[in-house]
Motif scaffolding. Sequence first.
Motif, PDB file in Angstrom:
ATOM      1  N   VAL A  24       0.880  -1.239   0.014  1.00 41.27           N
ATOM      2  CA  VAL A  24       0.005   0.040   0.011  1.00 41.27           C
ATOM      3  C   VAL A  24       1.026   1.340   0.100  1.00 41.27           C
ATOM      4  O   VAL A  24       0.695   2.295  -0.759  1.00 41.27           O
ATOM      5  CB  VAL A  24      -1.179  -0.177   1.182  1.00 41.27           C
ATOM      6  N   SER A  25       2.047   1.371   0.812  1.00 39.63           N
ATOM      7  CA  SER A  25       2.830   2.288   1.038  1.00 39.63           C
ATOM      8  C   SER A  25       3.470   2.646  -0.509  1.00 39.63           C
ATOM      9  O   SER A  25       3.643   3.755  -0.965  1.00 39.63           O
ATOM     10  CB  SER A  25       4.000   2.029   2.107  1.00 39.63           C
ATOM     11  N   VAL A  26       3.898   1.457  -1.191  1.00 40.87           N
ATOM     12  CA  VAL A  26       4.545   1.969  -2.528  1.00 40.87           C
ATOM     13  C   VAL A  26       3.647   2.318  -3.306  1.00 40.87           C
ATOM     14  O   VAL A  26       3.712   3.236  -4.248  1.00 40.87           O
ATOM     15  CB  VAL A  26       5.107   0.364  -2.752  1.00 40.87           C
ATOM     16  N   MET A  27       2.246   1.622  -3.438  1.00 36.53           N
ATOM     17  CA  MET A  27       1.193   2.148  -4.217  1.00 36.53           C
ATOM     18  C   MET A  27       0.881   3.626  -4.072  1.00 36.53           C
ATOM     19  O   MET A  27       0.790   4.625  -5.045  1.00 36.53           O
ATOM     20  CB  MET A  27      -0.228   1.306  -3.923  1.00 36.53           C
TER      21      MET A  27
ATOM     22  N   ILE B 115       3.910   9.973  -6.573  1.00 38.55           N
ATOM     23  CA  ILE B 115       5.038  10.658  -7.431  1.00 38.55           C
ATOM     24  C   ILE B 115       4.306  10.887  -8.852  1.00 38.55           C
ATOM     25  O   ILE B 115       4.776  11.780  -9.596  1.00 38.55           O
ATOM     26  CB  ILE B 115       6.229   9.396  -7.659  1.00 38.55           C
ATOM     27  N   THR B 116       3.563   9.918  -9.321  1.00 36.21           N
ATOM     28  CA  THR B 116       2.791   9.940 -10.705  1.00 36.21           C
ATOM     29  C   THR B 116       2.009  11.552 -10.923  1.00 36.21           C
ATOM     30  O   THR B 116       2.189  11.890 -11.944  1.00 36.21           O
ATOM     31  CB  THR B 116       2.158   8.651 -10.964  1.00 36.21           C
ATOM     32  N   TYR B 117       1.483  11.449  -9.619  1.00 38.40           N
ATOM     33  CA  TYR B 117       0.463  12.751  -9.507  1.00 38.40           C
ATOM     34  C   TYR B 117       1.446  14.060  -9.565  1.00 38.40           C
ATOM     35  O   TYR B 117       1.108  14.893 -10.619  1.00 38.40           O
ATOM     36  CB  TYR B 117      -0.186  12.750  -8.538  1.00 38.40           C
ATOM     37  N   ARG B 118       2.599  14.098  -8.909  1.00 41.53           N
ATOM     38  CA  ARG B 118       3.666  15.109  -8.857  1.00 41.53           C
ATOM     39  C   ARG B 118       3.899  15.370 -10.167  1.00 41.53           C
ATOM     40  O   ARG B 118       4.069  16.545 -10.823  1.00 41.53           O
ATOM     41  CB  ARG B 118       4.492  14.787  -7.979  1.00 41.53           C
TER      42      ARG B 118
END
Length: 518
Positions: free
Chosen positions: A286-289, A295-298
Amino acid sequence: MKEFEDGNIFMSTETNCLVQYNYLQGTFTTYPQFSNLCGTSRYFYFDSLFLWIATDDGLIQADKKNMRVIKYWTTKNGLSNNYIYAVLPDPFRRIWVSSNAGLSMIDYQNNVCRNFTLSDNLQDLEFNTACCYTDKKNNLWFGGINGLNIVQPTITRTNTFSPKPIITQIEVMNLPYKTDTAIPYIGKIVLPYDKNFINFQFQTPNYSQTDKIVYKYLLKGVDTGWIYIGNKNFINYTQLQPGTYTFMVKSNNANNQWSQDAASVVVEIIPPWWRTWWFWTVFILVSVMVLLYAITYRISRIKKEESLKYKIIESEMKSLRSQMNPHFIFNSLNSINGFVIENKTHLASDYLTKFARLIRLILENSKNETITLEKEMDTLKLYLLMESLRFEDKFEYHIQIEEGIELEEICIPPLIIQPFVENAIWHGLLHRTSKGKLEINILQKLNQLSIEVIDDGIGREKSATYKNIKHESRKSYGIEITKQRILSLNKQNTIEIIDLKNGVEPIGTKVQITLFLF
């Protein structure tokens, strides 16, 4: 004390353990390897191989030839007490010692020690210092505080029977462990993480030697080695961490024979749910997701912001170019109009041809955000040719390109040199009474492109006060527009306009443009 050949006398002492004195030479010899173990020696004995020294803290076994310590026998090795009074060998290569806790027989070849107490008909548990004797029948005599004890070595046999102990009771949190299986037959117990106080009780089924049986135990996962606890037959463990452990216990009999097998039981402490592997697996996933999403959003936000900035800059650049091109075309048409008015039709025709070619170059270049320096110079050269034709002998120009610059590889925004060249001609050189000179230098240092536009015109101050109505109405929109374009391209880019003077007299202007190449 005992005398040997060659004048050597060995003595037991209270501070230096064993001391050797040679009365022929008058020399003393001490043995630190013995005194470091114990300073007090009560008795010693030399057999055919070893030296045996009785001390207040154990029995020293040393090599007779080199006096090297071989082993230091103590209660850890099975002696009933470390306070040794006397030492005697028997015919079976065994050593007998008296102490203040009975007699002990040491079978050093098999590493076995057997103890004798009051139940073995001793006169008392305590014996006297150096009170020992071997008679002609090889019987051993030891004197104690209540008489003598005679030992017949032939009748003493080593008892090798040593059964493994039995775990008789298990307590958890000071309460008996509840199970449907008899405690001695339990192979494994499973406990929650908050029930981690455990007590083990054990007993060896060797009832004829109950008072002589000693134990050692080991909890795999906690203890690094076997732990000796003497006659104590229970052990406690507190605050065991979640995990799997194996408790083992062994016992030895009166002859120091350890049981070959150990009684054992596996203990498993179940961790709380927040310390289980599946929880941490889910937590990490969950943390990785979440991290990947963040990161993807940023990255997406940054791309959108950069795209928006790029579109704004592109829009501004297009707007600036759209303002630049009409300005340049207007000036060119004025020049053609001048030829027509002055009835110079052949020049007007030639000028119009070059103008058409220049317009085509401008239109092609304006479609692109950047063009090669080669195309920019072609356009500039054509413009200068047209202006020199227009103003005939008003000025001469020279373009100097540093050797090694690859014009076809370097890209710059279109029409960034021409406005400064035009400004130098119209506001500097045309007001001279004599023929002027215009220099354009192209230099490169690493990732910096330097463009110099140098004229020997009348200077900015005099041009600003010039009263020619025709030129007073001409505002330098092209210069301001070009400055905005250059700075919008890269904030590190610089434009510097320098007034050239001879003392206080203006002798021209120098424009220094520095572009940082990508």
